[in-house]
Design an enzyme around this catalytic site. Structure first.
Site, PDB file in Angstrom:
ATOM      1  N   HIS A 189     157.818  56.360  77.270  1.00  0.00           N
ATOM      2  CA  HIS A 189     157.600  56.308  75.608  1.00  0.00           C
ATOM      3  C   HIS A 189     158.497  55.402  74.924  1.00  0.00           C
ATOM      4  O   HIS A 189     159.637  55.282  75.280  1.00  0.00           O
ATOM      5  CB  HIS A 189     157.610  57.716  75.111  1.00  0.00           C
ATOM      6  CG  HIS A 189     156.506  58.741  75.648  1.00  0.00           C
ATOM      7  ND1 HIS A 189     156.777  60.166  75.701  1.00  0.00           N
ATOM      8  CD2 HIS A 189     155.178  58.461  76.316  1.00  0.00           C
ATOM      9  CE1 HIS A 189     155.589  60.577  76.179  1.00  0.00           C
ATOM     10  NE2 HIS A 189     154.717  59.616  76.375  1.00  0.00           N
ATOM     11  N   PHE A 190     158.038  54.695  73.901  1.00  0.00           N
ATOM     12  CA  PHE A 190     158.747  53.542  73.251  1.00  0.00           C
ATOM     13  C   PHE A 190     158.226  53.597  72.043  1.00  0.00           C
ATOM     14  O   PHE A 190     156.977  53.608  71.637  1.00  0.00           O
ATOM     15  CB  PHE A 190     158.843  52.257  74.334  1.00  0.00           C
ATOM     16  CG  PHE A 190     157.453  51.840  74.083  1.00  0.00           C
ATOM     17  CD1 PHE A 190     157.012  50.984  73.280  1.00  0.00           C
ATOM     18  CD2 PHE A 190     156.614  51.870  75.496  1.00  0.00           C
ATOM     19  CE1 PHE A 190     155.533  50.337  73.464  1.00  0.00           C
ATOM     20  CE2 PHE A 190     155.492  51.167  75.628  1.00  0.00           C
ATOM     21  CZ  PHE A 190     154.880  50.488  74.638  1.00  0.00           C
ATOM     22  N   LEU A 191     159.208  52.615  71.361  1.00  0.00           N
ATOM     23  CA  LEU A 191     158.962  51.834  70.070  1.00  0.00           C
ATOM     24  C   LEU A 191     159.296  50.369  70.378  1.00  0.00           C
ATOM     25  O   LEU A 191     160.213  50.215  70.745  1.00  0.00           O
ATOM     26  CB  LEU A 191     159.765  52.297  68.808  1.00  0.00           C
ATOM     27  CG  LEU A 191     160.010  53.734  68.648  1.00  0.00           C
ATOM     28  CD1 LEU A 191     160.986  53.906  67.231  1.00  0.00           C
ATOM     29  CD2 LEU A 191     158.517  54.281  68.071  1.00  0.00           C
ATOM     30  N   GLU A 192     158.392  49.334  69.893  1.00  0.00           N
ATOM     31  CA  GLU A 192     158.544  48.080  70.213  1.00  0.00           C
ATOM     32  C   GLU A 192     158.316  47.304  68.971  1.00  0.00           C
ATOM     33  O   GLU A 192     157.441  47.617  68.417  1.00  0.00           O
ATOM     34  CB  GLU A 192     157.922  47.576  71.231  1.00  0.00           C
ATOM     35  CG  GLU A 192     158.312  47.749  72.696  1.00  0.00           C
ATOM     36  CD  GLU A 192     157.416  46.887  73.673  1.00  0.00           C
ATOM     37  OE1 GLU A 192     157.891  47.355  75.095  1.00  0.00           O
ATOM     38  OE2 GLU A 192     156.602  46.239  73.412  1.00  0.00           O
ATOM     39  N   HIS A 226     154.457  54.423  71.180  1.00  0.00           N
ATOM     40  CA  HIS A 226     153.797  54.974  71.979  1.00  0.00           C
ATOM     41  C   HIS A 226     154.379  56.526  72.628  1.00  0.00           C
ATOM     42  O   HIS A 226     155.443  56.322  73.024  1.00  0.00           O
ATOM     43  CB  HIS A 226     154.114  54.135  73.348  1.00  0.00           C
ATOM     44  CG  HIS A 226     153.565  54.746  74.830  1.00  0.00           C
ATOM     45  ND1 HIS A 226     154.053  54.193  75.928  1.00  0.00           N
ATOM     46  CD2 HIS A 226     152.392  55.395  75.053  1.00  0.00           C
ATOM     47  CE1 HIS A 226     153.219  54.827  76.883  1.00  0.00           C
ATOM     48  NE2 HIS A 226     152.390  55.544  76.619  1.00  0.00           N
ATOM     49  N   HIS A 246     144.502  50.843  79.976  1.00  0.00           N
ATOM     50  CA  HIS A 246     145.265  51.332  79.029  1.00  0.00           C
ATOM     51  C   HIS A 246     146.813  50.750  78.952  1.00  0.00           C
ATOM     52  O   HIS A 246     147.535  50.953  78.228  1.00  0.00           O
ATOM     53  CB  HIS A 246     145.415  52.852  79.159  1.00  0.00           C
ATOM     54  CG  HIS A 246     146.670  53.536  79.942  1.00  0.00           C
ATOM     55  ND1 HIS A 246     146.804  53.054  81.371  1.00  0.00           N
ATOM     56  CD2 HIS A 246     147.619  54.151  79.795  1.00  0.00           C
ATOM     57  CE1 HIS A 246     147.902  53.657  81.991  1.00  0.00           C
ATOM     58  NE2 HIS A 246     148.434  54.383  81.229  1.00  0.00           N
ATOM     59  N   LYS A 251     163.920  53.071  73.529  1.00  0.00           N
ATOM     60  CA  LYS A 251     163.660  53.914  74.732  1.00  0.00           C
ATOM     61  C   LYS A 251     164.246  55.378  74.549  1.00  0.00           C
ATOM     62  O   LYS A 251     165.467  55.417  74.412  1.00  0.00           O
ATOM     63  CB  LYS A 251     163.977  53.601  75.852  1.00  0.00           C
ATOM     64  CG  LYS A 251     162.942  52.241  76.504  1.00  0.00           C
ATOM     65  CD  LYS A 251     161.708  52.740  77.347  1.00  0.00           C
ATOM     66  CE  LYS A 251     161.026  51.754  77.878  1.00  0.00           C
ATOM     67  NZ  LYS A 251     159.775  52.238  78.365  1.00  0.00           N
TER      68      LYS A 251
END
Lengths: 485, 139
Positions: free
Chosen positions: A207-210, A239, A408, A484
């Protein structure tokens, strides 16, 4: 486990078939969307056996399918798609997985790379502190029992009501962020207890932020409809999924389905595929509980998006309205849904399981927001943290062949252990920084497990999906900042 | 036997092969093996006691649900358990007294989140008097 030695027949450059007679008990053939170069790695593990196993599900129609990001999962392969007839088919919690409605949300901005890049370190730090993430973390939102029920029944709508988003965000969310079959009465107290402190948390693992920058636009009209207008534009990708609540719902219903399999005399090659007729009490209860977990996940991503918007405002010293941070779309990639599809010339109600697969509806379909009705449903395909991500739209071929589904993400190539061994002695964060990607994580030890070399190249995955005609590329963006858990 | 478990690789997730001289021993070693995926067990003290009782369909379900019950304890009550006194009755009932301590992020460096123990290809076999089970976890 070793190399998979089963029969795989070439249909064309991007389609391969496991014949129905590969294994006694398969009700349909298996179909894999991949190019020849990808098959080598795919054959090195047991994901193709899992495609064959899914073909045992009663009421399955078409083929047991795998998207180009296929890799070895548990029960279903990751990248698996299976549709069963509602009338006489089954629903399987293993076809959705533990992280129910794991998915991605894409936000666009009016910002350009040269405005954000000088502040990227600060922005990543703000995002890291504003969005609770990591192992053992708890959220900032305190829910009481009544509010928890509302989250489960209203999904992202609850978040908007609480000020974590706008009605427009809901319009640009799959299902408007709420599956209406949700019934909180079908969710155990244990699941609710797990979900209570975790709403508005990113979690960990993949799972992350980008923070991303648009690098290429392939379809200007479709991109324009999504507010993506030029290379250099800054985007934000989120995500995550339904956290412990989803895990508990899946586990609770695997127990129920374990008994149902005996009761209904269903023969399966793997207990993780445990299922019950869609129209049985067990099947309906699972769908209602799964919908609650899906709603929780949409609320979760909505809350996180709110803190993302706040972080941009704080760092750039501008009001949210001056940043133009609008939601492009939010898609689920672990979910089961009742949808109408045309089978052998006749419209039928199907239960479409997407386990690591994204809905990819064609232009004109119901369920696509008005602004996108003429271009098709946006499909968000994140790659690993060192490469890039794609924005695409659904196609006619996807509607006809894959029940409106596509890949996906990149899909894992290496096990976590192999990834760690391969990166021994390498400072993954420093290596990313040298390529202009600033990363912050609460768990540096696990970074190697998420290194680029552990994943297939998403460029190959998307090329295969586009080659097979089950998506149309719209744009590509690359990360400049990564958070992350 | 001395060996309690081995860690096995899986592309997306991670697995352990647990061993035991009987079902109760297998359950205990599987639980300890799972704990090692999450945290260094040496950093966990035995200061808190908890009880877990389960009744499941069969031995496989009992193993999966036992491990998932421990994950639940970690998620909701923030308890890390490392020592177990387990009684298994008739392959379907388990009663465990667990010892460990409350999660303290200052001392416990968590390695990864284990979402769940899965039923994927899970069988409990008895080879020459040793119970063996290979469990795949969703990571």
């Amino acid at each position: 486990m070793g190399h998979w030695l089963g029969e795989l027949n070439k249909i064309d450059d991007y389609r391969w078939e496991i014949p129905q007679d590969y294994k006694t008990g398969m009700r349909v053939a298996g179909r894999i969307y991949a190019d020849e170069a990808m098959l080598g790695a795919i054959r090195e593990e047991q994901s193709l056996e899992q495609v064959a196993n899914v073909a045992f599900l009663p009421g399955i129609v078409g083929c047991s399918m795998a998207m180009p990001d296929i890799h070895w999962g548990y029960g279903f392969p990751i990248g698996g798609v299976a549709a069963t007839r509602v009338r006489d088919g089954v629903i399987s919690p293993g076809g959705v997985g533990y992280d129910i409605n794991c998915g991605v949300k894409l936000l666009r901005t009016d910002l350009d790379e040269d405005e954000v890049m000088p502040r990227i370190r600060e922005l990543v730090n703000h995002l890291f502190h504003n969005v609770p993430s990591g192992l053992g973390s708890e959220g900032k939102i305190k829910l009481n029992d009544r509010e928890m029920e509302e989250v489960l029944s209203s999904g992202a709508g609850w978040a908007v009501k609480r000020g974590y988003g706008t009605p427009l965000d809901l319009e640009f969310t799959e299902e408007q962020g709420c599956m209406k079959v949700a019934d909180p009465g079908k969710v155990s107290d244990k699941a609710k207890q797990r979900g209570m402190p975790q709403l508005g948390t990113l979690g960990s693992g993949n799972h992350f932020l980008e923070v991303q920058v648009v690098r290429e636009i392939y379809d200007a009209e479709a991109a324009g409809a999504m507010g993506i207008t030029h290379a250099g534009q800054v985007l934000m990708l989120i995500h995550t999924g339904s956290r412990g609540l989803g895990h508990q719902v899946c586990d609770d219903y695997l127990r129920v389905m374990g008994e149902a399999v005996r009761r209904y005399g269903i023969v399966l090659p793997d207990r993780q595929l445990a299922c019950a007729p869609v129209e049985s009490e067990e099947g309906r209860d699972y769908l209602s509980a799964m919908a609650c977990a899906a709603n929780y996940a949409w609320a979760n991503r909505m809350c996180i998006a709110h803190w993302v918007r706040d972080s941009f405002s704080q760092v750039l010293g501008r009001k949210p309205g001056q940043i133009g941070m609008e939601q492009v779309y939010d898609v689920a990639h672990n979910i089961a849904k009742i949808e109408d599809h045309v089978i052998e010339g006749r419209k039928q109600a199907l239960c479409v399981h997407r386990k690591g697969a994204t809905r990819a509806f064609l232009a004109g379909q119901e369920g696509i927001p008005g602004r996108y009705r003429h271009i098709g449903q946006p499909v968000l395909i994140p790659g690993d943290m060192g490469r890039c991500s794609f924005i695409a739209v659904g196609t006619e071929r996807a509607m006809a062949e894959t029940f409106g589904s596509t890949c996906h993400g990149a899909g894992r190539l290496q096990s976590r252990g192999a990834a760690k061994r391969g990166m021994r002695g390498t400072d993954v964060a420093a290596e990313l920084a040298s390529r202009g990607i600033h990363i912050k994580t609460g768990n540096r030890g696990a970074l190697a497990e998420e290194a680029s070399s552990a994943y297939k190249d998403v460029v190959d995955v998307v090329r295969a999906a586009q080659g097979a005609g089950i998506i149309r590329k719209v744009a590509m963006a690359a990360p400049i900042g990564v958070i992350k858990g | 036997m001395d060996r309690r478990f081995d860690i096995t690789n899986h592309t997306a997730d991670i697995g352990i092969t647990a061993y035991g001289k009987d079902l109760a021993d297998l359950m205990s070693n599987a639980a300890y093996g799972m704990l090692t995926l999450i945290v260094e067990p040496e950093t966990v003290k035995s200061t808190v006691t908890g009880k877990i009782e389960l009744e499941e369909l069969d031995d496989v379900a009992l193993l999966v649900e036992w491990l998932n019950a421990l994950l639940y304890e970690m998620d909701v009550n923030r308890l890390l358990f490392k020592e177990f006194d387990i009684v298994v009755t008739g392959q379907t009932k388990l009663a465990a007294v667990c010892r460990g301590e409350r999660l303290d992020l200052a001392r416990h460096r968590l390695k990864r989140e284990v979402k769940a123990a899965t039923y994927h290809n899970l069988r409990i076999v008895n080879e020459k008097g040793i119970y063996i089970a290979r469990i795949i976890f969703d990571i």
